[in-house]
Design an enzyme around this catalytic site. Structure first.
Site, PDB file in Angstrom:
ATOM      1  N   THR A 132      35.802  41.922  48.473  1.00 21.25           N
ATOM      2  CA  THR A 132      34.722  41.330  49.265  1.00 21.25           C
ATOM      3  C   THR A 132      34.899  39.823  49.242  1.00 21.25           C
ATOM      4  O   THR A 132      34.724  39.178  48.202  1.00 21.25           O
ATOM      5  CB  THR A 132      33.343  41.705  48.693  1.00 21.25           C
ATOM      6  OG1 THR A 132      33.181  43.123  48.740  1.00 21.25           O
ATOM      7  CG2 THR A 132      32.227  41.055  49.512  1.00 21.25           C
ATOM      8  N   LYS A 192      30.390  44.458  55.411  1.00 25.19           N
ATOM      9  CA  LYS A 192      30.073  44.481  53.977  1.00 25.19           C
ATOM     10  C   LYS A 192      28.906  43.548  53.671  1.00 25.19           C
ATOM     11  O   LYS A 192      28.066  43.832  52.805  1.00 25.19           O
ATOM     12  CB  LYS A 192      31.298  44.076  53.147  1.00 25.19           C
ATOM     13  CG  LYS A 192      31.065  44.034  51.636  1.00 25.19           C
ATOM     14  CD  LYS A 192      30.662  45.396  51.070  1.00 25.19           C
ATOM     15  CE  LYS A 192      30.324  45.335  49.576  1.00 25.19           C
ATOM     16  NZ  LYS A 192      31.508  45.130  48.735  1.00 25.19           N
ATOM     17  N   LYS A 230      28.095  36.102  44.028  1.00 23.23           N
ATOM     18  CA  LYS A 230      29.227  35.666  44.852  1.00 23.23           C
ATOM     19  C   LYS A 230      29.115  36.253  46.247  1.00 23.23           C
ATOM     20  O   LYS A 230      29.272  35.551  47.253  1.00 23.23           O
ATOM     21  CB  LYS A 230      30.537  36.087  44.184  1.00 23.23           C
ATOM     22  CG  LYS A 230      31.811  35.676  44.925  1.00 23.23           C
ATOM     23  CD  LYS A 230      32.340  36.759  45.861  1.00 23.23           C
ATOM     24  CE  LYS A 230      32.862  37.956  45.096  1.00 23.23           C
ATOM     25  NZ  LYS A 230      33.486  38.975  45.998  1.00 23.23           N
TER      26      LYS A 230
END
Length: 288
Positions: free
Chosen positions: A97, A172, A240
């Site tokens: 990701t 995502k 993150k």
């Protein structure tokens, strides 16, 4: 069967690479900590290599699952990077990701080398990786996706092409945005039930059968209520991911006030010493 490389053997990559070997593929692995790659090779009967370039040499597909934008660049680029070892016509599949910006940057470099590129971030957590039940959202040319999909299917519950390069990463982000608000809502519900003196198991038994039900509720309510947060996907990684989501929201002009707030709640968890707790630990802010 394909000749494959797998770069990155964390809690997700280690079992994913194992599934590929078990399916009969020829798999060579690389990990920044070389001893882990050697342990994987000893366990699964595959091979390990000391650099991404050597692992990727001669591979039909190179799969990666590392930590962040900088980690991804480091395994792709440079004299020892994967791109230097890949032949024209090979395909790089990134399960990390990362930002859509670094995805498009690396995809452009890959094209210059005659290499295909599919961004394929995953959802399902450590359990999904171990049980080959991951959701995989992909971006890239249709031809590259069609070549990669049968291999990805080895550890996927669902694998879909969402559009051109970068579309997988944007999808995502939708996933993480949805999860952030859901976990906070569930945390508040469980904390309220505890403070009201209700039987949490009975509460969940009833409300999980209605509109409030979710995978998170069914699979995590017991450990959340017990203050147990050892399920793999850490708060540090979630922050993150949410920073990527919030930056992208500014780029596309989307308003995400709840996501921004939950990101700060995760910051509170980090201050509590819970950076490595899993994401269900949001409830700790309300019960400790």
């Amino acid at each position: 069967m394909a000749k494959l490389a797998f770069l990155g053997l964390g809690v997700m990559g280690y079992p994913m690479a194992g599934h590929l070997k078990a399916a009969g593929h020829d798999v060579t692995v690389y990990n920044r900590t070389e001893s882990k790659a050697k342990s994987w090779a000893a366990q699964h009967g595959g091979a390990s290599a000391p650099t991404p370039r050597e692992a990727s040499s001669g591979a039909d597909l190179v799969m990666a699952c590392v930590g962040n934008d900088d980690d991804l660049r480091s395994i792709c680029l440079g004299e020892d990077g994967a791109f230097a070892g890949m032949a024209k016509g090979a395909i790089f599949v990134d399960h990390t990701t990362v930002s859509a910006a670094v995805t498009r940057e690396l995809a452009a470099i890959a094209r210059e080398h005659g290499i295909g590129y599919v961004d394929a971030p995953i959802s399902g957590g450590q359990a999904g990786a171990e049980n080959a039940q991951l959701s995989v959202m992909c971006g890239g040319d249709q031809q590259d996706f069609d070549s990669a999909a049968p291999v990805i299917d080895v550890y996927a519950k669902i694998c879909r092409r969402m559009g051109d390069v970068g579309a997988g990463q944007m999808t995502k982000m939708c996933n993480q945005i949805a999860i952030a608000g859901l976990v906070q809502g569930l945390s508040e519900s469980l904390a309220f039930a505890q403070k009201a003196g209700l039987d949490v198991e009975k509460v969940v038994e009833v409300i999980s059968q209605g509109a409030a039900g979710s995978w998170q509720m069914v699979n995590r309510h017991k450990t959340m209520a017990a203050g147990q947060f050892e399920h793999g996907f850490a708060v540090n990684w979630m922050r993150k991911d949410l920073s990527i989501c919030l930056a992208a929201a500014d780029e596309v002009g989307a308003s995400m006030p709840v996501t921004a707030l939950v990101d700060q709640f995760y910051k509170d968890v980090q201050v509590m010493g819970g950076g490595r707790w899993d994401t269900s630990s949001l409830i700790a802010r309300l019960t400790r």
